[in-house]
Design a protein around this motif. Structure first.
Motif, PDB file in Angstrom:
ATOM      1  N   TRP A  21     -16.064  -9.941  44.550  1.00  0.00           N
ATOM      2  CA  TRP A  21     -16.272  -8.500  44.829  1.00  0.00           C
ATOM      3  C   TRP A  21     -16.789  -8.356  46.135  1.00  0.00           C
ATOM      4  O   TRP A  21     -17.363  -7.166  47.210  1.00  0.00           O
ATOM      5  CB  TRP A  21     -18.106  -9.101  43.946  1.00  0.00           C
ATOM      6  CG  TRP A  21     -19.216  -8.220  44.518  1.00  0.00           C
ATOM      7  CD1 TRP A  21     -18.796  -6.744  43.838  1.00  0.00           C
ATOM      8  CD2 TRP A  21     -20.556  -8.163  44.445  1.00  0.00           C
ATOM      9  NE1 TRP A  21     -20.236  -6.199  43.872  1.00  0.00           N
ATOM     10  CE2 TRP A  21     -21.105  -6.982  44.467  1.00  0.00           C
ATOM     11  CE3 TRP A  21     -20.968  -9.204  45.003  1.00  0.00           C
ATOM     12  CZ2 TRP A  21     -22.299  -6.868  45.040  1.00  0.00           C
ATOM     13  CZ3 TRP A  21     -22.333  -8.851  45.061  1.00  0.00           C
ATOM     14  CH2 TRP A  21     -22.893  -8.157  45.233  1.00  0.00           C
ATOM     15  N   TYR A  27     -20.981   0.628  43.070  1.00  0.00           N
ATOM     16  CA  TYR A  27     -21.384   0.663  41.941  1.00  0.00           C
ATOM     17  C   TYR A  27     -19.966   0.430  40.934  1.00  0.00           C
ATOM     18  O   TYR A  27     -20.395  -0.054  40.037  1.00  0.00           O
ATOM     19  CB  TYR A  27     -22.359   1.643  41.169  1.00  0.00           C
ATOM     20  CG  TYR A  27     -23.170   1.065  42.316  1.00  0.00           C
ATOM     21  CD1 TYR A  27     -24.181   0.057  42.097  1.00  0.00           C
ATOM     22  CD2 TYR A  27     -23.905   2.621  43.224  1.00  0.00           C
ATOM     23  CE1 TYR A  27     -25.669   0.023  43.024  1.00  0.00           C
ATOM     24  CE2 TYR A  27     -25.005   1.645  44.623  1.00  0.00           C
ATOM     25  CZ  TYR A  27     -25.706   0.792  43.604  1.00  0.00           C
ATOM     26  OH  TYR A  27     -26.378   0.858  44.484  1.00  0.00           O
ATOM     27  N   LEU A  42     -16.243  -5.746  38.210  1.00  0.00           N
ATOM     28  CA  LEU A  42     -15.841  -7.637  38.166  1.00  0.00           C
ATOM     29  C   LEU A  42     -17.197  -8.273  37.081  1.00  0.00           C
ATOM     30  O   LEU A  42     -16.982  -9.256  36.987  1.00  0.00           O
ATOM     31  CB  LEU A  42     -16.753  -7.239  39.733  1.00  0.00           C
ATOM     32  CG  LEU A  42     -15.272  -7.625  40.914  1.00  0.00           C
ATOM     33  CD1 LEU A  42     -15.214  -8.028  41.932  1.00  0.00           C
ATOM     34  CD2 LEU A  42     -14.058  -8.193  39.562  1.00  0.00           C
ATOM     35  N   LEU A  43     -18.289  -7.236  37.201  1.00  0.00           N
ATOM     36  CA  LEU A  43     -18.767  -8.050  35.831  1.00  0.00           C
ATOM     37  C   LEU A  43     -18.789  -8.260  34.559  1.00  0.00           C
ATOM     38  O   LEU A  43     -18.388  -8.915  34.080  1.00  0.00           O
ATOM     39  CB  LEU A  43     -20.364  -6.816  36.121  1.00  0.00           C
ATOM     40  CG  LEU A  43     -21.582  -7.247  36.749  1.00  0.00           C
ATOM     41  CD1 LEU A  43     -22.863  -6.218  36.645  1.00  0.00           C
ATOM     42  CD2 LEU A  43     -22.796  -8.719  36.961  1.00  0.00           C
ATOM     43  N   ASN A  99     -16.939  -1.173  41.366  1.00  0.00           N
ATOM     44  CA  ASN A  99     -16.454  -2.303  41.546  1.00  0.00           C
ATOM     45  C   ASN A  99     -17.199  -3.392  40.958  1.00  0.00           C
ATOM     46  O   ASN A  99     -16.919  -3.901  40.684  1.00  0.00           O
ATOM     47  CB  ASN A  99     -16.423  -2.503  43.514  1.00  0.00           C
ATOM     48  CG  ASN A  99     -15.690  -3.656  43.295  1.00  0.00           C
ATOM     49  OD1 ASN A  99     -15.012  -4.265  43.071  1.00  0.00           O
ATOM     50  ND2 ASN A  99     -16.412  -4.408  44.270  1.00  0.00           N
ATOM     51  N   THR A 100     -19.568  -3.183  41.532  1.00  0.00           N
ATOM     52  CA  THR A 100     -19.386  -4.030  40.640  1.00  0.00           C
ATOM     53  C   THR A 100     -19.521  -4.511  38.988  1.00  0.00           C
ATOM     54  O   THR A 100     -19.357  -5.646  38.816  1.00  0.00           O
ATOM     55  CB  THR A 100     -21.345  -3.353  40.972  1.00  0.00           C
ATOM     56  OG1 THR A 100     -21.130  -3.790  42.703  1.00  0.00           O
ATOM     57  CG2 THR A 100     -22.236  -4.849  40.611  1.00  0.00           C
ATOM     58  N   THR A 110     -18.314 -14.856  51.987  1.00  0.00           N
ATOM     59  CA  THR A 110     -17.132 -14.426  52.341  1.00  0.00           C
ATOM     60  C   THR A 110     -16.762 -14.597  53.402  1.00  0.00           C
ATOM     61  O   THR A 110     -15.483 -15.386  53.295  1.00  0.00           O
ATOM     62  CB  THR A 110     -16.649 -12.531  52.536  1.00  0.00           C
ATOM     63  OG1 THR A 110     -17.035 -12.541  53.341  1.00  0.00           O
ATOM     64  CG2 THR A 110     -17.170 -11.515  51.257  1.00  0.00           C
ATOM     65  N   PHE A 151     -23.281  -9.490  49.646  1.00  0.00           N
ATOM     66  CA  PHE A 151     -22.680  -9.346  49.468  1.00  0.00           C
ATOM     67  C   PHE A 151     -21.410  -9.678  50.959  1.00  0.00           C
ATOM     68  O   PHE A 151     -20.362 -10.607  50.345  1.00  0.00           O
ATOM     69  CB  PHE A 151     -21.746  -8.293  48.504  1.00  0.00           C
ATOM     70  CG  PHE A 151     -21.655  -6.993  49.615  1.00  0.00           C
ATOM     71  CD1 PHE A 151     -20.805  -7.335  50.362  1.00  0.00           C
ATOM     72  CD2 PHE A 151     -22.425  -6.148  50.255  1.00  0.00           C
ATOM     73  CE1 PHE A 151     -20.517  -6.059  51.359  1.00  0.00           C
ATOM     74  CE2 PHE A 151     -23.001  -5.080  50.418  1.00  0.00           C
ATOM     75  CZ  PHE A 151     -21.970  -4.901  51.086  1.00  0.00           C
ATOM     76  N   ASN A 153     -15.974  -4.739  48.416  1.00  0.00           N
ATOM     77  CA  ASN A 153     -17.147  -3.935  48.927  1.00  0.00           C
ATOM     78  C   ASN A 153     -16.780  -4.037  50.654  1.00  0.00           C
ATOM     79  O   ASN A 153     -16.974  -3.197  50.647  1.00  0.00           O
ATOM     80  CB  ASN A 153     -18.573  -5.171  48.910  1.00  0.00           C
ATOM     81  CG  ASN A 153     -18.481  -4.646  47.225  1.00  0.00           C
ATOM     82  OD1 ASN A 153     -18.248  -3.814  46.741  1.00  0.00           O
ATOM     83  ND2 ASN A 153     -19.548  -5.221  47.174  1.00  0.00           N
ATOM     84  N   ILE A 155     -15.637 -14.832  42.190  1.00  0.00           N
ATOM     85  CA  ILE A 155     -15.193 -13.986  41.916  1.00  0.00           C
ATOM     86  C   ILE A 155     -16.536 -13.378  42.956  1.00  0.00           C
ATOM     87  O   ILE A 155     -15.870 -11.741  42.849  1.00  0.00           O
ATOM     88  CB  ILE A 155     -16.411 -13.566  40.070  1.00  0.00           C
ATOM     89  CG1 ILE A 155     -14.671 -14.196  39.308  1.00  0.00           C
ATOM     90  CG2 ILE A 155     -16.337 -11.666  39.967  1.00  0.00           C
ATOM     91  CD1 ILE A 155     -13.887 -13.339  39.220  1.00  0.00           C
ATOM     92  N   ALA A 156     -17.232 -14.070  43.237  1.00  0.00           N
ATOM     93  CA  ALA A 156     -18.860 -13.392  44.017  1.00  0.00           C
ATOM     94  C   ALA A 156     -17.999 -12.986  45.304  1.00  0.00           C
ATOM     95  O   ALA A 156     -18.417 -11.911  46.331  1.00  0.00           O
ATOM     96  CB  ALA A 156     -19.548 -13.855  44.365  1.00  0.00           C
TER      97      ALA A 156
END
Length: 244
Positions: A42, A14, A20-21, A16-17, A88, A84, A46, A38-39
């Motif tokens: 993320w 959370y 990055l937001l 990290n989330t 990738t 998530f 993760n 960015i996603a």
């Protein structure tokens, strides 16, 4: 140790989330690919946190079967892990998601910026047509459209509940469909804070070509995903049993 490592991972996840937001804010001034990258970042962070803190690794099978260009990706959905991790594995992914998720401050706005495809689950045939039209537009941009055919997470081993909307989407999209099987729910259970050490396996199955009749496609998709998923779940359960 399981509880401690799980709690530490959840805190890191959370954090990290949240970070990055904030980092992603400048992407509002960029083309959509800015927030997509960015996603993807993320997701990679993760996965690293999951491996280092919780001892959960990932094995990708059948990567060579992934079709390049526009693609409908139909994945089993057992855990938040898929939301998530799958981004990738594709160069230009786009999700079909519940319309309500786009109402969440910041997170939802970023999904709009990334041109994610919303669906109104209570909107009936009109909502399905609107979703298909948006999906076709994104596929024309050579994107990989990720959909969870059951619509929501199902516990590992639970009876499948596929929705026929994926067949309508397949018929309207006119692109190959990539079925995806996995066993993530064993290691990241639905509605649980625990993260069990082991190896999540995600497997890309043989591509289903476009042009099949909807009923034939729907039956084939469900059979192939469920057969492979059952095998992966059994494999994962043996691994967890050995670790006890």
């Amino acid at each position: 140790m399981l509880i401690i490592r799980s709690v530490l991972f959840n805190i890191a996840f959370y954090l990290n989330t949240a970070i990055l937001l904030v980092v992603a804010l400048p992407t509002f001034l960029m083309p959509y690919w800015g927030i997509v990258e960015i996603a993807r970042l993320w997701g990679r962070i993760n996965l690293w946190l999951l491996r280092v803190i919780a001892g959960v690794k990932i094995e990708v099978r059948g990567r060579e079967k992934i079709v390049q260009g526009p693609l409908l990706v139909a994945s089993k959905h057992q855990s938040a892990w898929e939301t998530f991790s799958l981004v990738t594995l594709f160069p230009n992914p786009v999700f079909i998601l519940k319309r309500e998720l786009q109402w969440i401050p910041l997170f939802g706005w970023f999904t709009i910026k990334g041109r994610m495809v919303p669906v109104d689950r209570g909107g009936g045939a009109a909502a399905l047509r609107a979703m298909t039209a948006r999906a076709r537009y994104e596929l024309m941009q050579s994107r990989q459209l990720i959909i969870f055919p059951e619509g929501t997470r199902r516990p590992a081993g639970a009876e499948p509940r596929y929705k026929f909307g994926v067949a309508h989407l397949y018929a309207g999209a006119g692109v190959p469909c990539q079925p995806v099987a996995l066993n993530s729910g064993l290691f990241w259970p639905r509605r649980s804070l625990l993260r069990y050490p082991g190896t999540i396996v995600v497997e890309f199955l043989d591509v289903i070509p476009p042009g099949l009749e909807q009923g034939e496609f729907f039956a084939r998709l469900q059979n192939e995903i469920e057969t492979a998923t059952a095998r992966l779940i059994e494999e994962g359960r043996r691994e967890l049993q050995k670790a006890k």
